[in-house]
Design an enzyme around this catalytic site. Structure first.
Site, mmCIF file in Angstrom:
data_model
loop_
_atom_site.group_PDB
_atom_site.id
_atom_site.type_symbol
_atom_site.label_atom_id
_atom_site.label_comp_id
_atom_site.label_asym_id
_atom_site.label_seq_id
_atom_site.Cartn_x
_atom_site.Cartn_y
_atom_site.Cartn_z
ATOM 1 N N ARG A 150 0.846 -1.195 0.000
ATOM 2 C CA ARG A 150 0.000 0.000 0.000
ATOM 3 C C ARG A 150 0.884 1.249 0.000
ATOM 4 O O ARG A 150 1.965 1.255 0.616
ATOM 5 C CB ARG A 150 -0.847 -0.026 1.266
ATOM 6 C CG ARG A 150 -1.856 1.096 1.415
ATOM 7 C CD ARG A 150 -3.037 0.899 0.552
ATOM 8 N NE ARG A 150 -4.163 1.725 0.956
ATOM 9 C CZ ARG A 150 -5.191 1.989 0.149
ATOM 10 N NH1 ARG A 150 -5.235 1.515 -1.068
ATOM 11 N NH2 ARG A 150 -6.203 2.728 0.579
ATOM 12 N N THR A 204 -9.345 -0.051 -10.035
ATOM 13 C CA THR A 204 -8.666 -0.986 -9.151
ATOM 14 C C THR A 204 -8.814 -2.266 -9.909
ATOM 15 O O THR A 204 -9.737 -2.410 -10.729
ATOM 16 C CB THR A 204 -9.397 -1.114 -7.782
ATOM 17 O OG1 THR A 204 -9.244 0.106 -7.095
ATOM 18 C CG2 THR A 204 -8.834 -2.234 -6.905
ATOM 19 N N THR A 212 -4.032 -1.007 -7.275
ATOM 20 C CA THR A 212 -4.834 0.102 -7.784
ATOM 21 C C THR A 212 -4.089 1.418 -7.834
ATOM 22 O O THR A 212 -3.076 1.603 -7.152
ATOM 23 C CB THR A 212 -6.074 0.281 -6.869
ATOM 24 O OG1 THR A 212 -6.956 1.227 -7.451
ATOM 25 C CG2 THR A 212 -5.706 0.765 -5.483
ATOM 26 N N LEU A 213 -4.635 2.332 -8.664
ATOM 27 C CA LEU A 213 -4.225 3.733 -8.601
ATOM 28 C C LEU A 213 -5.273 4.518 -7.804
ATOM 29 O O LEU A 213 -5.219 5.728 -7.717
ATOM 30 C CB LEU A 213 -4.119 4.307 -10.019
ATOM 31 C CG LEU A 213 -2.976 3.763 -10.889
ATOM 32 C CD1 LEU A 213 -3.189 4.145 -12.348
ATOM 33 C CD2 LEU A 213 -1.628 4.301 -10.409
ATOM 34 N N ASN A 214 -6.267 3.848 -7.278
ATOM 35 C CA ASN A 214 -7.495 4.325 -6.650
ATOM 36 C C ASN A 214 -8.536 4.550 -7.736
ATOM 37 O O ASN A 214 -9.020 3.583 -8.286
ATOM 38 C CB ASN A 214 -7.283 5.566 -5.785
ATOM 39 C CG ASN A 214 -8.522 5.825 -4.912
ATOM 40 O OD1 ASN A 214 -9.310 4.908 -4.683
ATOM 41 N ND2 ASN A 214 -8.703 7.032 -4.444
ATOM 42 N N GLN A 221 -4.280 7.782 -4.042
ATOM 43 C CA GLN A 221 -4.677 6.973 -2.883
ATOM 44 C C GLN A 221 -4.846 7.800 -1.610
ATOM 45 O O GLN A 221 -5.460 7.341 -0.654
ATOM 46 C CB GLN A 221 -3.614 5.897 -2.636
ATOM 47 C CG GLN A 221 -4.177 4.544 -2.259
ATOM 48 C CD GLN A 221 -4.809 3.845 -3.429
ATOM 49 O OE1 GLN A 221 -6.011 3.633 -3.443
ATOM 50 N NE2 GLN A 221 -4.009 3.492 -4.405
ATOM 51 N N SER A 268 -10.137 -0.946 1.341
ATOM 52 C CA SER A 268 -11.157 -2.007 1.387
ATOM 53 C C SER A 268 -10.739 -3.207 0.553
ATOM 54 O O SER A 268 -11.478 -4.188 0.459
ATOM 55 C CB SER A 268 -12.483 -1.479 0.829
ATOM 56 O OG SER A 268 -12.923 -0.389 1.577
ATOM 57 N N GLY A 321 -13.821 -2.086 -6.624
ATOM 58 C CA GLY A 321 -15.156 -1.575 -6.285
ATOM 59 C C GLY A 321 -15.185 -0.650 -5.081
ATOM 60 O O GLY A 321 -16.253 -0.411 -4.530
HETATM 61 O O1 DON Z 1 -8.037 0.809 -1.364
HETATM 62 C C1 DON Z 1 -9.222 1.030 -1.563
HETATM 63 O O2 DON Z 1 -10.106 0.592 -0.871
HETATM 64 C C2 DON Z 1 -9.606 1.863 -2.771
HETATM 65 N N1 DON Z 1 -8.544 2.752 -3.118
HETATM 66 C C3 DON Z 1 -9.969 0.943 -3.875
HETATM 67 C C4 DON Z 1 -10.404 1.669 -5.100
HETATM 68 C C5 DON Z 1 -11.250 0.877 -5.997
HETATM 69 O O3 DON Z 1 -11.587 -0.242 -5.770
HETATM 70 C C6 DON Z 1 -11.695 1.589 -7.216
HETATM 71 N N2 DON Z 1 -12.821 0.957 -7.797
HETATM 72 N N3 DON Z 1 -13.952 1.319 -7.613
#
Ligand code: DON
Length: 578
Positions: free
Chosen positions: A112, A390, A408-410, A429, A462, A482
Site C-alpha cells: 500500500r 482498481t 490500484t491507482l485508486n 490513494q 477495502s 469496487g
Molecule cells: O483501497 C481502496 O479501498 C480503494 N482505493 C480501492 C479503489 C477501488 O476499488 C476503485 N474501484 N472502484
C-alpha cells in the site's frame, strides 16, 4: 413382471446415484457440465489465471506453462496490467497480495502507498476548513509513495522462482511495440480519461492523439517512456524506481507542481509481509487482507454474524437473506469508520472485531421483519463517481500455490498525472484517508481519527484479496475492485460458493447487493426481483438499483481440476488455463 421389477430397481438405483452425486457436488463446492448449471466456469487441469485483461491473463498462463509458479505469474501479470490496463494496473500505485504456498503457509504482502513525510492532517481542507476532493483526487498532493514495485520485488524474492527481469519482459515488449486498445480502455479513456488525463500535458501526450481525441478501440497504443522505465527496473531492480532515475522523475514532478513526495520518501518506502486475517465459516477457513485493509476483518466479521442464521434455507438473494446480510453489513461498516486504520500507527482491535462472541451479540440484535435504522450521523454529500477501477487477479499453479492480488491507482487512471518522462501514472490513494472526520470520501466512506492523514501512514483500504480453504486445501481464490463495495462483493462470492453451492460462474454472475451503513440504503444490481424489493421495503429498507458492483476474478480448486470465472460485468477480461 420381471422387467417391471428391473425397471423399478433401476429407477431406485438411478435415484440413489443421483442423490449420491448431488451430495458429492455439495462437498466439492462446484459443479460443471451438469444440466442444472446456468453458467459454466472455465476448466483447466494444471494452472489457471483470471484477470481483467485478456493479454495479461495470457501472459500469466505463459509463465505457468514455462514452469513458473503462481507468484511468478502474478508478478508478470501485474507488470502487463501496468501497461495494458492503465486505468488501474500500475507501478505508480499500490495494493495487496495474499498467497498460499503449496506447503500450506498463508501470508500477505502489503504494498500500500505511504503518505509522504510532509503530509499533514488537514492537508486536504480548503480555506473554509471543508474537505476539498480536488486536492485529494486530482492534484499532485493526491499521491502516496507508490508501493507496487517494492511489493512485487518482495514477493519475487521470498516466494518466486524466476528472475524478475524475465517476468518484466512481456510488459516491456507491450509498452515498446504497442498493443491494440481494447474496448474497456477505449471507453474509459473517452469518459474518465477526458476528465483526468487531458489537462495534464505528460498524460495527454500518451493517451490522446495530437488532435485531443483519445485512442480508440483497435488503434495501437505505444508507451515508449514507460518501456524505458520498465527496462530500468528489469536491469537495476527496485532501486531504479526508489533511488535511481525513476525516483528523480517522480520527485522532480512533485517539486515543480506543489507535490510532497521527496527523494527520502521514495528511498524509505517499504513493502511489508503481514499475517492475514482469518476466520471460519461452517467448516471452511477464510483468509483475507489484514489492516491497512479493512477487507479481511469485515468479511470475517460479517460471515461470523451470518453463521448465526440459516441463509441456505432462506435462499440466495431472497428478501430474508438480503435483509440479514444488509443488517450484518451495517454493523461492519459502522465499526470500520471507528476502529480501522494503519496498524503501524493505531491499535486495530482485530481479535475483538473478528470474535464469534461479538458476532453473536450483533446477530442477536437483528430482527427478521424490520430494518434497524443506521445511526444518525450526517453523511455529507457524495461524489457521483461510479468508476470501478482498481483491479484484481487470481492465479493457481500446478504445484498448488495460490495467489490473489488486488492493486490500484485508486480511481480510474489515478490522479491522472504521469510523472515527467517516466511514463508512469501516479495514484490518488491519499483520498482513502479521512480528510475530515465524518466527511465521506469518493466511495461515501466515513472515517475518523484512526484514518486521519499522517506522515508515513498508509491510508485505510477495502481491498480484499481472499483465499478460502477446507481441511487445509485451497478451495477458492478471489477478489474484486469496487471501492467500499469490494468487501461485500467478495463476501458474496464466498457465500454463493460455499453456502449456496453455486459453481464459480454462477456465483460471479448472480446479482449483487451492498449496504455500507451510511448512506442508509441497500444498493442492488439489476436482476433482484420486484417482489423481493417490495418485501425488503416492507421491512423498512430503502432499496436503490444502481450500476454494477465489482469485477471479480476467481478460481475454484477441486480434486477434478481448476474452475475459473472472470466477471461478465467487465469487458475484455478472461479466465484461462492449461
Ligand atoms: O483501497 C481502496 O479501498 C480503494 N482505493 C480501492 C479503489 C477501488 O476499488 C476503485 N474501484 N472502484
Amino acid at each position: 413382471m420381471l422387467s417391471r421389477l428391473r425397471k423399478g430397481s433401476m429407477r431406485y438405483l438411478m435415484i440413489a446415484l443421483l442423490l449420491f452425486w448431488q451430495g458429492s457436488l455439495a462437498a466439492k463446492v462446484v459443479s460443471y457440465g451438469v444440466e442444472e448449471d446456468i453458467f459454466h466456469p472455465v476448466y483447466a487441469k494444471n494452472g489457471m489465471v483470471s484477470s481483467v485483461n485478456s493479454t495479461a491473463t495470457r501472459a500469466g498462463v505463459e509463465v505457468l506453462k514455462k514452469g513458473g509458479n503462481a507468484v511468478d505469474a502474478a508478478v508478470a501479470i501485474g507488470y502487463v496490467l501496468a501497461v495494458a490496463h492503465p486505468q488501474a494496473g500500475n507501478i505508480g500505485g499500490g495494493g495487496f497480495m495474499l498467497l498460499r504456498t503449496k506447503e500450506g503457509k498463508t501470508t500477505a504482502i502489503d504494498f500500500r502507498e505511504m503518505a509522504p513525510s510532509k503530509a499533514t492532517r488537514d492537508m486536504f481542507l480548503d480555506e473554509k476548513g471543508d474537505a476539498d476532493a480536488k486536492k485529494s483526487l486530482t492534484s499532485h498532493l493526491a499521491s502516496g509513495v507508490p508501493g507496487t514495485v517494492a511489493g512485487f520485488a518482495l514477493a519475487n524474492k521470498e516466494y518466486g522462482s524466476m528472475p524478475m527481469a524475465e517476468l518484466i519482459k512481456p510488459a516491456i515488449r507491450l509498452a515498446r511495440d504497442g498493443f491494440p486498445v481494447n474496448e474497456a480502455l477505449a471507453d474509459d479513456l473517452d469518459v474518465y480519461g477526458r476528465e483526468v488525463l487531458l489537462n495534464n500535458p505528460t498524460s495527454r501526450a500518451i493517451f490522446f492523439k495530437p488532435d485531443g481525441t483519445p485512442w480508440k478501440k483497435g488503434e495501437t497504443l505505444v508507451q515508449t517512456n514507460l518501456a524505458h522505465s520498465l527496462s530500468l527496473i528489469a536491469k537495476e531492480g527496485p532501486d531504479a524506481f526508489y533511488k535511481g532515475k525513476i525516483a528523480d522523475e517522480i520527485v522532480a514532478e512533485m517539486s515543480q507542481h506543489g507535490g510532497l513526495i521527496s527523494k527520502e520518501d521514495m528511498a524509505n518506502y517499504k513493502a511489508v509481509e503481514r499475517t492475514p486475517v482469518s476466520g471460519t465459516y461452517k467448516g471452511y477457513e477464510i483468509f483475507s487482507m489484514p489492516p491497512p485493509s479493512s477487507g479481511g476483518i469485515h468479511i470475517v466479521q460479517i460471515m461470523n454474524i451470518l453463521e448465526n442464521f440459516d441463509l441456505k434455507s432462506m435462499g440466495q438473494n431472497s428478501a430474508d437473506a438480503i435483509h440479514v446480510m444488509s443488517e450484518a453489513m451495517k454493523y461492519a461498516y459502522a465499526d470500520r469508520s471507528e476502529y480501522l486504520g494503519d496498524p503501524d500507527f493505531i491499535k486495530v482491535p482485530v481479535k475483538a472485531l473478528t470474535s464469534k462472541a461479538y458476532a453473536k451479540q450483533l446477530a442477536s440484535q437483528i430482527v427478521m421483519d424490520k430494518a434497524n435504522p443506521s445511526a444518525n450521523i450526517k453523511p455529507g454529500k457524495l461524489a457521483p463517481y461510479e468508476s470501478d477501477q482498481t483491479t484484481h487477479f487470481s492465479v493457481v499453479d500446478s504445484q498448488g500455490n495460490a495467489v490473489a492480488v488486488t492493486y490500484t491507482l485508486n480511481t480510474n487512471f489515478g490522479s491522472g498525472i504521469v510523472a515527467g518522462k517516466s511514463g508512469i501514472l501516479l495514484n490518488n490513494q491519499m483520498d482513502d484517508f479521512s480528510a475530515k472526520p465524518g466527511v465521506p470520501n469518493v466511495y461515501g466512506l466515513i472515517g475518523g481519527e484512526a484514518n486521519a492523514v499522517q506522515a508515513g501512514k498508509r491510508p485505510l483500504s477495502s481491498m480484499s484479496p481472499t483465499i478460502v480453504t477446507k481441511d487445509g486445501k485451497v478451495v477458492l481464490v478471489t477478489g474484486s475492485p469496487g471501492g467500499s463495495r469490494i468487501i461485500t462483493t467478495v463476501l458474496q462470492i464466498v457465500l454463493n460458493t460455499i453456502e449456496f453451492n453455486m459453481n464459480i460462474a454462477e456465483a460471479t454472475n448472480a446479482p449483487r447487493i451492498h449496504h455500507q451503513w451510511l448512506p442508509e440504503e441497500i444498493r442492488i444490481e439489476k436482476g433482484i426481483s420486484t417482489d423481493t424489493i417490495n418485501l425488503l421495503e416492507k421491512k423498512g429498507h430503502k432499496v436503490s438499483v444502481k450500476p454494477t458492483m465489482g469485477s471479480t476474478q476467481s478460481i475454484v480448486v477441486t480434486p477434478e481440476g481448476l474452475f475459473g470465472a472472470a466477471d461478465p460485468r467487465s469487458k475484455d477480461d478472461l479466465a484461462a488455463g492449461y
